[in-house]
Design a protein around this motif. Sequence first.
Motif, PDB file in Angstrom:
ATOM      1  N   MET A   1       0.853  -1.191   0.000  1.00 46.09           N
ATOM      2  CA  MET A   1       0.000   0.000   0.000  1.00 46.09           C
ATOM      3  C   MET A   1       0.890   1.243   0.000  1.00 46.09           C
ATOM      4  O   MET A   1       1.752   1.391   0.848  1.00 46.09           O
ATOM      5  N   GLU A   2       0.678   2.122  -0.972  1.00 47.17           N
ATOM      6  CA  GLU A   2       1.521   3.290  -1.126  1.00 47.17           C
ATOM      7  C   GLU A   2       0.784   4.562  -0.707  1.00 47.17           C
ATOM      8  O   GLU A   2      -0.437   4.658  -0.853  1.00 47.17           O
ATOM      9  N   ILE A   3       1.554   5.511  -0.206  1.00 48.48           N
ATOM     10  CA  ILE A   3       0.985   6.781   0.218  1.00 48.48           C
ATOM     11  C   ILE A   3       0.262   7.456  -0.941  1.00 48.48           C
ATOM     12  O   ILE A   3      -0.826   8.016  -0.779  1.00 48.48           O
ATOM     13  N   ARG A   4       0.861   7.400  -2.131  1.00 47.54           N
ATOM     14  CA  ARG A   4       0.233   8.058  -3.279  1.00 47.54           C
ATOM     15  C   ARG A   4      -1.113   7.428  -3.616  1.00 47.54           C
ATOM     16  O   ARG A   4      -2.030   8.111  -4.081  1.00 47.54           O
ATOM     17  N   GLN A   5      -1.255   6.117  -3.397  1.00 48.35           N
ATOM     18  CA  GLN A   5      -2.542   5.466  -3.641  1.00 48.35           C
ATOM     19  C   GLN A   5      -3.602   5.972  -2.659  1.00 48.35           C
ATOM     20  O   GLN A   5      -4.744   6.218  -3.035  1.00 48.35           O
ATOM     21  N   LEU A   6      -3.207   6.115  -1.405  1.00 48.50           N
ATOM     22  CA  LEU A   6      -4.141   6.620  -0.399  1.00 48.50           C
ATOM     23  C   LEU A   6      -4.531   8.062  -0.707  1.00 48.50           C
ATOM     24  O   LEU A   6      -5.703   8.440  -0.557  1.00 48.50           O
ATOM     25  N   LYS A   7      -3.556   8.870  -1.123  1.00 45.84           N
ATOM     26  CA  LYS A   7      -3.852  10.264  -1.473  1.00 45.84           C
ATOM     27  C   LYS A   7      -4.807  10.326  -2.655  1.00 45.84           C
ATOM     28  O   LYS A   7      -5.746  11.142  -2.674  1.00 45.84           O
ATOM     29  N   THR A   8      -4.581   9.466  -3.645  1.00 44.94           N
ATOM     30  CA  THR A   8      -5.467   9.421  -4.806  1.00 44.94           C
ATOM     31  C   THR A   8      -6.869   9.000  -4.387  1.00 44.94           C
ATOM     32  O   THR A   8      -7.870   9.602  -4.820  1.00 44.94           O
ATOM     33  N   PHE A   9      -6.956   7.983  -3.551  1.00 44.98           N
ATOM     34  CA  PHE A   9      -8.267   7.506  -3.094  1.00 44.98           C
ATOM     35  C   PHE A   9      -9.015   8.589  -2.325  1.00 44.98           C
ATOM     36  O   PHE A   9     -10.206   8.834  -2.563  1.00 44.98           O
TER      37      PHE A   9
ATOM     38  N   MET B   1      -5.353   3.011 -12.435  1.00 40.87           N
ATOM     39  CA  MET B   1      -4.402   1.970 -12.052  1.00 40.87           C
ATOM     40  C   MET B   1      -4.117   1.984 -10.553  1.00 40.87           C
ATOM     41  O   MET B   1      -4.014   0.924  -9.922  1.00 40.87           O
ATOM     42  N   GLN B   2      -3.987   3.190  -9.970  1.00 36.18           N
ATOM     43  CA  GLN B   2      -3.703   3.275  -8.539  1.00 36.18           C
ATOM     44  C   GLN B   2      -4.865   2.733  -7.708  1.00 36.18           C
ATOM     45  O   GLN B   2      -4.665   2.013  -6.725  1.00 36.18           O
ATOM     46  N   ILE B   3      -6.083   3.095  -8.089  1.00 35.78           N
ATOM     47  CA  ILE B   3      -7.249   2.610  -7.348  1.00 35.78           C
ATOM     48  C   ILE B   3      -7.385   1.095  -7.509  1.00 35.78           C
ATOM     49  O   ILE B   3      -7.671   0.370  -6.537  1.00 35.78           O
ATOM     50  N   LYS B   4      -7.144   0.585  -8.713  1.00 39.64           N
ATOM     51  CA  LYS B   4      -7.227  -0.854  -8.944  1.00 39.64           C
ATOM     52  C   LYS B   4      -6.205  -1.595  -8.097  1.00 39.64           C
ATOM     53  O   LYS B   4      -6.505  -2.630  -7.485  1.00 39.64           O
TER      54      LYS B   4
ATOM     55  N   GLU C   1      -6.979  -4.295  -5.145  1.00 42.35           N
ATOM     56  CA  GLU C   1      -6.437  -5.660  -5.192  1.00 42.35           C
ATOM     57  C   GLU C   1      -5.685  -5.997  -3.913  1.00 42.35           C
ATOM     58  O   GLU C   1      -5.781  -7.115  -3.391  1.00 42.35           O
ATOM     59  N   GLU C   2      -4.942  -5.017  -3.375  1.00 40.49           N
ATOM     60  CA  GLU C   2      -4.207  -5.277  -2.142  1.00 40.49           C
ATOM     61  C   GLU C   2      -5.142  -5.460  -0.956  1.00 40.49           C
ATOM     62  O   GLU C   2      -4.917  -6.315  -0.100  1.00 40.49           O
TER      63      GLU C   2
ATOM     64  N   LEU D   1     -13.570  -0.579  -3.654  1.00 46.45           N
ATOM     65  CA  LEU D   1     -13.699   0.658  -2.890  1.00 46.45           C
ATOM     66  C   LEU D   1     -14.708   1.630  -3.477  1.00 46.45           C
ATOM     67  O   LEU D   1     -15.247   2.472  -2.755  1.00 46.45           O
ATOM     68  N   LEU D   2     -14.940   1.547  -4.773  1.00 40.48           N
ATOM     69  CA  LEU D   2     -15.869   2.492  -5.393  1.00 40.48           C
ATOM     70  C   LEU D   2     -16.508   1.897  -6.637  1.00 40.48           C
ATOM     71  O   LEU D   2     -16.013   0.935  -7.222  1.00 40.48           O
ATOM     72  N   ASP D   3     -17.630   2.485  -7.012  1.00 39.35           N
ATOM     73  CA  ASP D   3     -18.345   2.123  -8.230  1.00 39.35           C
ATOM     74  C   ASP D   3     -18.386   3.331  -9.145  1.00 39.35           C
ATOM     75  O   ASP D   3     -18.494   4.474  -8.690  1.00 39.35           O
TER      76      ASP D   3
END
Length: 295
Positions: free
Chosen positions: A1-9, A34-37, A41-42, A47-49
């Motif tokens: 899990m990356e910080i940038r993924q959390l920021k994007t989410f 790609m980041q949300i996917k 997956e992790e 998380l969203l529709d």
Amino acid sequence: MEIRQLKTFCTLATTRSFSQTAELLSYVPSTITMQIKALEEELGVKLLDRLGKNVVLTDAGRQFLPYAHKILNDVEEAKSVSSQLGELAGTVVIGADEVLCAYFLPPLLKHFRDHYPDVRLLFRPLSGHELKESLREGLADIVFVLDETVAAKDLHSEFLKDESFQMVVSPDHLLSSRSQLVLDDFHGEHFLLTEKSCSYRSHIHQSILKEANALNELEFHSVEAIKQCVMAGLGIALLPEMALKDELREGELVALPWDLSSISFSAQMLWHREKWISPSMAAFIHAAKCKLQTK
């Protein structure tokens, strides 16, 4: 899990738009996808529709969001403690209803942008209970409300200014030339109302419509639409004075002689008591007090 993924989410949960999120974070939309996917997956959950052009959080997304915000807040706090920050940067998420957004906040937003150009302000137009809930759900850092005094244990409320209200009609309305009014004068009149979640709409129902048996109501989601319809002679509106100054001065609207002193509302700035106040957020709060607060 990356910080940038959390920021994007977290950004996507606020904007509800892949394209706007990509623009804010300086990515291409495919990178957001790609980041949300990868994050889904992790975690092993969706998380969203995507419903057409709209993005909606799933139940799992809503449950995960506060944890994502907490992680990002902890990271920002660690950065501020471990390093000497130069120019302020980062993002402050602001929420406000339409009236405050259009007639109260613009001078503050311009002042803050001029003084802190590297801080990104992300604005969420919300209404009623959504504003306070956005703080509790971590969707906003600071919100502005026009309401009675907020006394929630989990929210800090900073008074900014008291606000008066006016009941207005067009200059051609039958009641526009009256020097005094009684409840019976409102019988059968059309009242142009804000949406049900609006903080001051309930006062109109309790003090006027209910007692005068005036059941002709038209509901609008826009204060500007209400003003235009009142000026066209469609009925009566009760609105904050800050939204009426220009039209009253130009004679496009006329204030009726009805006592509204019982309406005790004020502009307030709110944030969650348990939220870490980042340097950027602290700077915004200070600017708001300097530009907007009256004694």
